[in-house]
Design an enzyme around this catalytic site. Sequence first.
Site: not given
Length: 278
Positions: A52, A96, A119
């Site tokens: 990322k 995460q 997300d």
Amino acid sequence: MYKIIDGKKISQEIKDELKEKVSALKAEGKNICLAVIQVGGDPASSVYVGNKKKACAYIGIESLIYELPEETTQDELLELVRKLNNDNKVNGILVQLPLPKQIDENEVIQTIAPEKDVDGFNEKNVGALCVGSKGFVSCTPSGIIQLLKRSGVEISGKRCVVIGRSNIVGKPMSLLLLRENGTVTICHSRTENIKEITKQADILVVAVGKPKFVDETFIKEGAVVIDVGIHRDADNKLCGDVDFERTAPHTSAITPVPGGVGPMTVAMLMYNCVSSVE
Ligand code: NAP
């Protein structure tokens, strides 16, 4: 002869388009900043966070990486999320997953401000997808829609079957296919006679989390097959939820593992970051 849907190439196209958009936004004085929080040192998570960070650098997005110790408490993590929610410089926040056992994942996700939830896991964004209003869409399923569209696969009017009903893949995938006017059926662990259903699919998306679960006996000749799974086989080679060798010759198009769905997830995360500013 079947076509291999090249996720590496398509994700690169998307990243290059985004790079141009970001430089135009910068020319207007608009910066994009993504905060990524990792709790603990899970090696797979570290690889994902590294990818990322690399994608952000390529596109021109600033990344703030927070590496918190394994023993971080729920309160400490929530405090950081709230601080980032209130930081005007930060456009996107990503925590995460998975998180250590002492942390309630759902509470963390629901604490991220919906307008920074790149997300697309927050209930407000999931609800928006459900009713067809604007919001962030979870990255793996939206990446699959891009793979299909950019490979010239028609979704409208087609029979789409999704194996898996998880909140991060199966459910949003089904809603997105429906939004594209597919006729959608969802299969899960309680589905009876699953092959009877999957054999009707023009487009079969497999997110079952079991290595090589699907083979040629699950599909209709000429179907398009999208493999979401990522596993290591007995020889430590990457493989998916689909047995590629057995299935591919019976499809019209199929995604490989690696190089199919995987690279799209990061590209769509970058897409969400850019749209948070646009
Ligand atoms: P998950 O949460 O484990 O969900 C698996 C789903 O498959 C569940 O809905 C389960 O049904 C269903 N299932 C299990 N056994 C079944 C069976 N025998 N027949 C039919 N359905 C069955 O997994 P996930 O998070 O959705 O991920 C799926 C796969 O995609 C995993 O391999 C994961 O590593 C991979 N993944 C890849 C990416 C990427 O970027 N490429 C991103 C996310 C996930 P129930 O609901 O009834 O239990």
